[in-house]
Each structure stands twice: as structure tokens, then as C-alpha cells.
Write an enzyme that holds these catalytic residues in place. Structure first.
Site, PDB file in Angstrom:
ATOM      1  CB  THR A   1      34.702  50.052  58.287  1.00  0.00           C
ATOM      2  OG1 THR A   1      34.836  51.389  57.914  1.00  0.00           O
ATOM      3  CG2 THR A   1      35.084  49.942  60.036  1.00  0.00           C
TER       4      THR A   1
ATOM      5  CE  LYS B   1      31.454  47.137  59.431  1.00  0.00           C
ATOM      6  NZ  LYS B   1      31.636  47.332  57.936  1.00  0.00           N
TER       7      LYS B   1
ATOM      8  CE  LYS C   1      35.182  54.045  60.045  1.00  0.00           C
ATOM      9  NZ  LYS C   1      34.458  55.173  59.049  1.00  0.00           N
TER      10      LYS C   1
END
Ligand code: NAD
Length: 289
Positions: free
Chosen positions: A87, A237, A162
């Protein structure tokens, strides 16, 4: 298929192990972690990538991905697929894909959802950006490591999917926790609150599948003293990546920003680090007048 796998941490190790167990020839490299069962150890990232049909990376962030990409792209054989499952920020994903394509490679950004449990069980969901030829080559590997792979369009679009998903998740979890804490103060029983909301318009995955209140709804990290699950710092994050992408794209994301501020306080100034992201509920129930 000959596969290189770089980044054998909590997620990468079980993913690489599943590829090897399915009969692929997997060579791995990590700066710190050992190779899992069935994966041959390479001496460097470039050595793990040379001569492989597909090279998978599963790394902590965009800066590290850019560094590893600079090392492995020149070593990869023409026509091979650079498959990044980390990611990272959309800009890093697009920069790395441009470099890979300029070197005659296929590039895919394919971040996952499903966590360590999904990686171990081979039930991850992949959100994939990049060229469709590369997607076709990587499809059998997605089927081993996961249960679903959604093609989202050109490079960077996997990361875009995402972070949009996780921005929704962060904001809905935060407001679901707020609502439980408010219900407590109003004298509304948590089970009654769940029974109403889980079949009403306030329903979401955060309420019905991953309920932050212990003893209510299906089993979730709340029933295990908020042991992750999905750690609050990983949510932080992803919310930062969403905020960064929004700033770069000129999009206004006020609810995402609220969730980001809340998780930043929880993780960096309070006791949120190492706890599940649904542990906002015990935090909120202790606060207020
Ligand atoms: P991790 O920290 O356990 O693993 C990362 C690995 O990369 C480490 O073993 C580290 O030694 C290695 N590494 C770092 N720099 C390297 C380099 N230059 N060369 C080779 N190896 C290097 O992290 P993780 O939990 O496996 O997560 C990996 C990625 O997956 C992250 O981008 C994370 O956001 C994403 N992700 C994690 C989860 C989760 O639940 N853990 C869920 C979805 C997505």
C-alpha cells in the site's frame, strides 16, 4: 512460473509461501526477515528479480518501493511483470510504473485488503491498476494468493481504490464508535443499538461485520481486548495516503480529514498504537463531560 518475491514481512511471507505451495518456483529477498518454507533465498533484490516472469514486491511504503524498483527494474527480463502489492501513495505507484514500462516491463499496482489472516488463508482481495496484459499474466497468481482481483484501470488506480475504500472505513468506524459512546450516555443498551442499526440506514461493515462493541454482533477484535485485526497505525497510514492524494488531486475530503486527525491523536499522543482500529470505542466512552 518463475517468481521473485521482495518483502517477506507479515503479509509477504505467507503470500510467497502460498505461491510456492501451489508449485511455482519462488525466489525471495528481504533485508531482515527470513525466507518462508518453500522459498529459495536470493543474495539481493536484483538477484531475486533477474530472469523471473513475475516479480512481486510487498514493502512498507512508497519511498522504499521507489528504491527497490530502481534496483530491480534494470535486472528484470524484458516482458516480465512488476507486481507491487504494497500500500503506497498513488504518485509513487505511477512513477514506478512509468520506469518499469520504459524498460519494457508490465507494471501492476495491486494493493490488498484482508490483512495477515487473508494472506495466510489465500483469501485476499486485490485492487489492480496497470496494463491489461500484465493483469492477464498475474491472474493465476491472484487466484492463489486471494479470492478476488478487481481490475481498476491504468497505473495507480489500484492504490486509488484502496485508499478511497479505507477512507470510508476509517470514517465509518470512527462515527460508529461515537454513536455507541453516545448511546451509552443516553441509556440505550448496546445490543438494542446493534439490532436497530445493523438493519437500518446507519448500517455499515464497521457495524455489522466488525462491531467495535464487545459481546455484540459477530466475533471481532473487540471480543479479544482490541488485539488487531487491523491496527490503528495502519489505518492512520492509509488515511494519510488518502489525504496526500486528495491534496495532490485538489479534492476536498472533510470527513477523511476528521478521521485522520482522530487516528493521529489516538496513535501518536494516546495509547492507540498496537491496538485494533476499533479501539476508538473504549477511548470515546471514557471521554466527555
Ligand atoms: P512488514 O513491515 O511486516 O513487512 C515489510 C517487509 O519489507 C519487512 O520484512 C522489511 O524487512 C522488508 N523490507 C523493507 N525494506 C526492504 C528492502 N529495501 N528490500 C527488501 N525488503 C525490505 O509489513 P506488512 O504488514 O507485511 O505490510 C506490507 C505492506 O502491505 C504495507 O504496504 C502495508 O501497508 C500493506 N498491508 C498490510 C496489511 C496488514 O494487515 N499487515 C494489510 C493490507 C495491506
Amino acid at each position: 512460473m518463475k517468481i521473485g518475491f521482495i518483502g517477506l514481512g507479515n503479509m509477504g511471507a505467507p503470500m510467497a509461501r502460498n505461491l510456492a505451495a501451489a508449485g511455482h518456483e519462488v525466489t525471495g529477498f528481504d533485508l531482515a526477515a527470513p525466507c518462508p518454507e518453500g522459498v529459495a533465498q536470493a543474495a539481493s533484490a536484483a538477484a531475486a528479480a533477474a530472469g523471473r516472469a513475475v516479480v512481486v514486491t510487498m514493502l512498507p511504503n512508497g519511498d522504499i518501493l521507489r528504491r527497490v524498483a530502481a534496483e530491480i527494474i534494470p535486472a528484470m527480463q524484458e516482458g516480465a511483470v512488476f507486481l507491487d502489492c504494497s500500500t503506497v501513495d498513488v504518485a509513487s505507484a505511477r512513477a514506478v510504473a512509468d520506469q518499469a514500462q520504459a524498460a519494457g516491463l508490465s507494471a501492476l499496482d495491486a494493493p490488498v485488503s484482508g490483512g495477515v489472516g487473508g494472506a495466510e488463508a489465500g483469501t485476499l482481495t486485490f485492487m489492480v491498476g496497470g496494463d491489461e496484459t500484465g493483469f492477464g499474466t498475474a491472474k493465476p497468481l491472484f487466484e492463489i494468493m486471494g479470492q478476488k482481483a478487481v481490475y481498476c484501470g491504468p497505473s495507480g488506480n489500484g492504490q486509488a481504490a484502496k485508499i478511497c475504500n479505507n477512507m470510508i472505513l476509517g470514517a465509518t468506524m470512527a462515527v460508529t464508535c461515537e454513536a455507541f459512546a453516545l448511546a451509552d450516555r443516553l441509556g440505550l443498551d448496546r445490543q438494542a443499538m446493534y439490532d436497530v442499526v445493523s438493519t437500518s440506514s446507519g448500517q455499515s461493515w464497521s457495524m455489522t461485520t466488525y462491531c467495535p462493541a464487545p459481546g455484540v454482533g459477530p466475533k471481532s477484535p473487540a471480543d479479544n481486548a482490541y488485539t488487531p485485526g487491523f491496527a490503528a497505525e495502519l489505518m492512520l497510514k492509509d488515511l494519510r495516503l488518502a489525504a496526500q492524494a486528495a491534496a495532490e488531486a485538489g479534492a476536498e475530503t472533510p470527513m477523511g480529514t476528521c478521521a485522520l486527525d482522530l487516528y493521529a491523536t489516538f496513535v501518536e499522543e494516546e495509547d492507540g498504537k498496537g491496538r485494533d482500529f476499533s479501539a476508538l470505542l473504549p477511548r470515546l466512552e471514557k471521554r466527555g463531560g
